[in-house]
Design a protein around this motif. Structure first.
Motif, PDB file in Angstrom:
ATOM      1  N   ALA A  27       0.834  -1.200   0.000  1.00 35.93           N
ATOM      2  CA  ALA A  27       0.000   0.000   0.000  1.00 35.93           C
ATOM      3  C   ALA A  27       0.869   1.251   0.000  1.00 35.93           C
ATOM      4  CB  ALA A  27      -0.920   0.007   1.216  1.00 35.93           C
ATOM      5  N   LEU A  28       0.510   2.199  -0.860  1.00 36.95           N
ATOM      6  CA  LEU A  28       1.150   3.509  -0.919  1.00 36.95           C
ATOM      7  C   LEU A  28       0.100   4.594  -0.735  1.00 36.95           C
ATOM      8  CD1 LEU A  28       3.464   1.802  -2.377  1.00 36.95           C
ATOM      9  CD2 LEU A  28       3.939   3.903  -3.647  1.00 36.95           C
ATOM     10  N   TRP A  29       0.566   5.785  -0.312  1.00 37.33           N
ATOM     11  CA  TRP A  29      -0.329   6.927  -0.287  1.00 37.33           C
ATOM     12  C   TRP A  29       0.480   8.199  -0.447  1.00 37.33           C
ATOM     13  CZ3 TRP A  29      -1.856  10.603   3.792  1.00 37.33           C
ATOM     14  CH2 TRP A  29      -0.972  10.625   4.894  1.00 37.33           C
ATOM     15  N   GLU A 204      12.204   0.754   1.809  1.00 39.11           N
ATOM     16  CA  GLU A 204      10.895   0.629   2.454  1.00 39.11           C
ATOM     17  C   GLU A 204      10.170  -0.624   1.974  1.00 39.11           C
ATOM     18  OE1 GLU A 204       9.731   2.479   4.853  1.00 39.11           O
ATOM     19  OE2 GLU A 204      11.243   4.071   4.836  1.00 39.11           O
ATOM     20  N   LEU A 205      10.240  -0.908   0.689  1.00 37.48           N
ATOM     21  CA  LEU A 205       9.596  -2.109   0.154  1.00 37.48           C
ATOM     22  C   LEU A 205      10.217  -3.373   0.730  1.00 37.48           C
ATOM     23  CD1 LEU A 205       9.297  -1.000  -3.579  1.00 37.48           C
ATOM     24  CD2 LEU A 205       7.364  -1.593  -2.094  1.00 37.48           C
ATOM     25  N   ARG A 206      11.537  -3.425   0.775  1.00 43.11           N
ATOM     26  CA  ARG A 206      12.212  -4.608   1.301  1.00 43.11           C
ATOM     27  C   ARG A 206      11.908  -4.827   2.779  1.00 43.11           C
ATOM     28  NH1 ARG A 206      18.221  -3.909  -1.477  1.00 43.11           N
ATOM     29  NH2 ARG A 206      17.752  -5.025  -3.421  1.00 43.11           N
ATOM     30  N   ASP A 207      11.911  -3.737   3.549  1.00 42.12           N
ATOM     31  CA  ASP A 207      11.615  -3.864   4.978  1.00 42.12           C
ATOM     32  C   ASP A 207      10.245  -4.490   5.198  1.00 42.12           C
ATOM     33  OD1 ASP A 207      14.041  -2.785   5.680  1.00 42.12           O
ATOM     34  OD2 ASP A 207      13.252  -0.779   6.125  1.00 42.12           O
ATOM     35  N   ARG A 208       9.276  -4.104   4.377  1.00 36.09           N
ATOM     36  CA  ARG A 208       7.928  -4.649   4.529  1.00 36.09           C
ATOM     37  C   ARG A 208       7.848  -6.096   4.049  1.00 36.09           C
ATOM     38  NH1 ARG A 208       8.082   0.439   4.569  1.00 36.09           N
ATOM     39  NH2 ARG A 208       6.460   1.782   5.435  1.00 36.09           N
ATOM     40  N   ARG A 209       8.483  -6.381   2.933  1.00 35.43           N
ATOM     41  CA  ARG A 209       8.435  -7.760   2.423  1.00 35.43           C
ATOM     42  C   ARG A 209       9.133  -8.720   3.382  1.00 35.43           C
ATOM     43  NH1 ARG A 209      12.128 -10.540  -0.339  1.00 35.43           N
ATOM     44  NH2 ARG A 209      13.301  -8.679  -0.967  1.00 35.43           N
ATOM     45  N   GLU A 210      10.245  -8.284   3.972  1.00 37.19           N
ATOM     46  CA  GLU A 210      11.011  -9.148   4.859  1.00 37.19           C
ATOM     47  C   GLU A 210      10.529  -9.088   6.306  1.00 37.19           C
ATOM     48  OE1 GLU A 210      14.989  -7.798   4.300  1.00 37.19           O
ATOM     49  OE2 GLU A 210      15.140  -8.545   2.236  1.00 37.19           O
ATOM     50  N   GLY A 211       9.571  -8.192   6.597  1.00 31.74           N
ATOM     51  CA  GLY A 211       9.054  -8.077   7.956  1.00 31.74           C
ATOM     52  C   GLY A 211      10.105  -7.644   8.955  1.00 31.74           C
ATOM     53  N   ARG A 212      10.935  -6.701   8.560  1.00 35.42           N
ATOM     54  CA  ARG A 212      12.041  -6.265   9.412  1.00 35.42           C
ATOM     55  C   ARG A 212      11.538  -5.369  10.530  1.00 35.42           C
ATOM     56  NH1 ARG A 212      16.692  -3.483   6.559  1.00 35.42           N
ATOM     57  NH2 ARG A 212      17.481  -3.641   8.690  1.00 35.42           N
ATOM     58  N   ARG A 213      11.268  -5.956  11.668  1.00 38.90           N
ATOM     59  CA  ARG A 213      10.726  -5.191  12.787  1.00 38.90           C
ATOM     60  C   ARG A 213      11.765  -4.289  13.443  1.00 38.90           C
ATOM     61  NH1 ARG A 213       5.670  -6.484  14.026  1.00 38.90           N
ATOM     62  NH2 ARG A 213       4.808  -8.398  13.180  1.00 38.90           N
ATOM     63  N   ASP A 214      13.045  -4.516  13.160  1.00 39.36           N
ATOM     64  CA  ASP A 214      14.045  -3.596  13.689  1.00 39.36           C
ATOM     65  C   ASP A 214      14.004  -2.259  12.968  1.00 39.36           C
ATOM     66  OD1 ASP A 214      14.907  -4.903  11.365  1.00 39.36           O
ATOM     67  OD2 ASP A 214      17.007  -4.488  11.789  1.00 39.36           O
ATOM     68  N   ALA A 215      13.537  -2.266  11.715  1.00 35.31           N
ATOM     69  CA  ALA A 215      13.444  -1.040  10.940  1.00 35.31           C
ATOM     70  C   ALA A 215      12.023  -0.517  10.850  1.00 35.31           C
ATOM     71  CB  ALA A 215      13.983  -1.273   9.525  1.00 35.31           C
ATOM     72  N   LEU A 216      11.035  -1.358  11.185  1.00 35.77           N
ATOM     73  CA  LEU A 216       9.639  -1.022  10.956  1.00 35.77           C
ATOM     74  C   LEU A 216       8.796  -1.621  12.074  1.00 35.77           C
ATOM     75  CD1 LEU A 216       8.227   0.394   8.463  1.00 35.77           C
ATOM     76  CD2 LEU A 216       7.655  -1.907   7.712  1.00 35.77           C
ATOM     77  N   ASP A 218       5.493  -1.968  11.969  1.00 35.58           N
ATOM     78  CA  ASP A 218       4.408  -2.746  11.374  1.00 35.58           C
ATOM     79  C   ASP A 218       4.784  -3.088   9.932  1.00 35.58           C
ATOM     80  OD1 ASP A 218       2.112  -3.816  10.351  1.00 35.58           O
ATOM     81  OD2 ASP A 218       0.859  -2.048  10.693  1.00 35.58           O
ATOM     82  N   PRO A 219       5.012  -4.365   9.622  1.00 35.08           N
ATOM     83  CA  PRO A 219       5.417  -4.724   8.256  1.00 35.08           C
ATOM     84  C   PRO A 219       4.346  -4.452   7.208  1.00 35.08           C
ATOM     85  CG  PRO A 219       4.966  -6.689   9.556  1.00 35.08           C
ATOM     86  CD  PRO A 219       4.962  -5.534  10.509  1.00 35.08           C
ATOM     87  N   ASP A 220       3.116  -4.194   7.631  1.00 34.25           N
ATOM     88  CA  ASP A 220       2.053  -3.859   6.686  1.00 34.25           C
ATOM     89  C   ASP A 220       1.804  -2.354   6.604  1.00 34.25           C
ATOM     90  OD1 ASP A 220       1.500  -6.541   6.004  1.00 34.25           O
ATOM     91  OD2 ASP A 220       0.357  -6.784   7.845  1.00 34.25           O
ATOM     92  N   GLU A 221       2.668  -1.559   7.237  1.00 38.04           N
ATOM     93  CA  GLU A 221       2.483  -0.111   7.224  1.00 38.04           C
ATOM     94  C   GLU A 221       2.580   0.434   5.798  1.00 38.04           C
ATOM     95  OE1 GLU A 221       4.601   3.899   9.104  1.00 38.04           O
ATOM     96  OE2 GLU A 221       5.157   1.916   9.835  1.00 38.04           O
ATOM     97  N   PRO A 222       1.598   1.231   5.350  1.00 39.85           N
ATOM     98  CA  PRO A 222       1.680   1.809   4.000  1.00 39.85           C
ATOM     99  C   PRO A 222       2.908   2.709   3.864  1.00 39.85           C
ATOM    100  CG  PRO A 222      -0.521   2.053   4.932  1.00 39.85           C
ATOM    101  CD  PRO A 222       0.366   1.597   6.046  1.00 39.85           C
ATOM    102  N   ILE A 223       3.420   2.797   2.663  1.00 43.39           N
ATOM    103  CA  ILE A 223       4.523   3.713   2.387  1.00 43.39           C
ATOM    104  C   ILE A 223       3.932   5.061   1.983  1.00 43.39           C
ATOM    105  CG2 ILE A 223       6.509   4.201   0.907  1.00 43.39           C
ATOM    106  CD1 ILE A 223       6.825   1.168   0.535  1.00 43.39           C
ATOM    107  N   GLY A 224       4.327   6.110   2.690  1.00 43.07           N
ATOM    108  CA  GLY A 224       3.786   7.434   2.418  1.00 43.07           C
ATOM    109  C   GLY A 224       4.774   8.325   1.686  1.00 43.07           C
ATOM    110  N   LEU A 225       4.307   8.952   0.609  1.00 47.12           N
ATOM    111  CA  LEU A 225       5.078   9.958  -0.119  1.00 47.12           C
ATOM    112  C   LEU A 225       4.628  11.336   0.350  1.00 47.12           C
ATOM    113  CD1 LEU A 225       4.719   8.496  -3.737  1.00 47.12           C
ATOM    114  CD2 LEU A 225       6.532   8.039  -2.079  1.00 47.12           C
TER     115      LEU A 225
END
Length: 264
Positions: A27-29, A204-216, A218-225
């Protein structure tokens, strides 16, 4: 525009292909800040986002909002749900202590005063936009005191949008943050280096796909521009156009409505 390499985009495309291979969509916004009145820059932003078929969260400064802004949005709001007005603080005034980073809702002011300003902003924009206004608070300069979420909830807000990973503590609010700024505020205040932006998007895409909780959180958090139409020069417009040309409608991406993103 210089600095936009096909290698940078190819890396993003490869990452998006991995999402597609997994049957996932990210998800993007898009959030645009500091809206106050109608004008050619706003018209261009509204036209571009409508043409791309993506929702736009428009953060409006309540103290400076003009009736012309409501008029400019009336057609867009009536014709589609692609524009959602948001509350951008109260007056975008800096109340930080000398030497501190700019902040309108920081700890330097009493909590009651900050809550009153936040509530005043909500009421002022409801008078302009009615039920179209989303009770989502965008703190100026993307920062606020630690006690603000609780104060915002008490003032009638349902959501907050800042910058960076959303916090673990939510205080009953939805957090819909931005992560990639199109403007190089510390440099020439023009467009950020395109390849640097693509590298950030890839991360940002990789962090979400890999579920990197150290960087994120919520791995399902939308990417905001994040954009600021009032200060866009040709390079920033070009960067936004290129991003939307590549990302809007991509099969591995989805652009939910701002209202859907802000549900707790």
């Amino acid at each position: 525009m210089t600095g936009w390499s096909e290698n940078g985009w190819s890396a993003v495309e490869d990452e998006l292909a991995r999402w597609s291979g997994l049957g996932r969509r990210c998800a993007l916004w898009l959030r645009d800040d500091d809206a106050v009145a109608a004008g050619p820059a706003l018209d261009r932003l509204l036209s571009r986002t409508a043409g791309a078929g993506i929702p736009l969260g428009l953060a409006v400064i309540p103290a400076d909002a003009q009736p012309s802004l409501a008029g400019a949005l009336a057609g867009a709001l009536a014709g589609s749900m692609h524009v959602t007005p948001l509350v951008h603080g109260w007056s975008h005034a800096d109340h930080a202590a000398p030497g501190a980073k700019k902040c309108e809702f920081g700890p330097e002011r009493p909590a009651a005063v900050r809550r009153d300003d936040a509530e005043r902003g909500l009421h002022a924009l409801r008078a302009l936009f009615g039920e179209r206004l989303l009770p989502l608070f965008v703190p100026p300069w993307n920062r606020m005191a630690a006690d603000m979420p609780a104060l915002l909830a008490a003032a009638g807000y349902h959501a907050v949008s800042g910058f960076g990973p959303a916090p673990r503590r939510r205080d009953g609010l939805a957090w819909v943050n931005t992560h990639l700024d199109l403007i190089d505020w510390r440099g020439g205040r023009s467009a950020v280096a395109p390849d640097a932006l693509l590298a950030g998007l890839l991360r940002e895409l990789r962090d979400r796909r890999e579920g990197r909780r150290d960087a994120l959180r919520d791995p399902d958090e939308p990417i905001g521009l994040l954009s600021h139409h009032r200060v866009h020069d040709a390079a920033i417009w070009d960067l936004l156009d290129r991003l939307l040309d590549r990302l809007a409608g991509h099969s591995a991406l989805v652009w939910p409505s701002i209202a859907d993103l802000s549900r707790t």
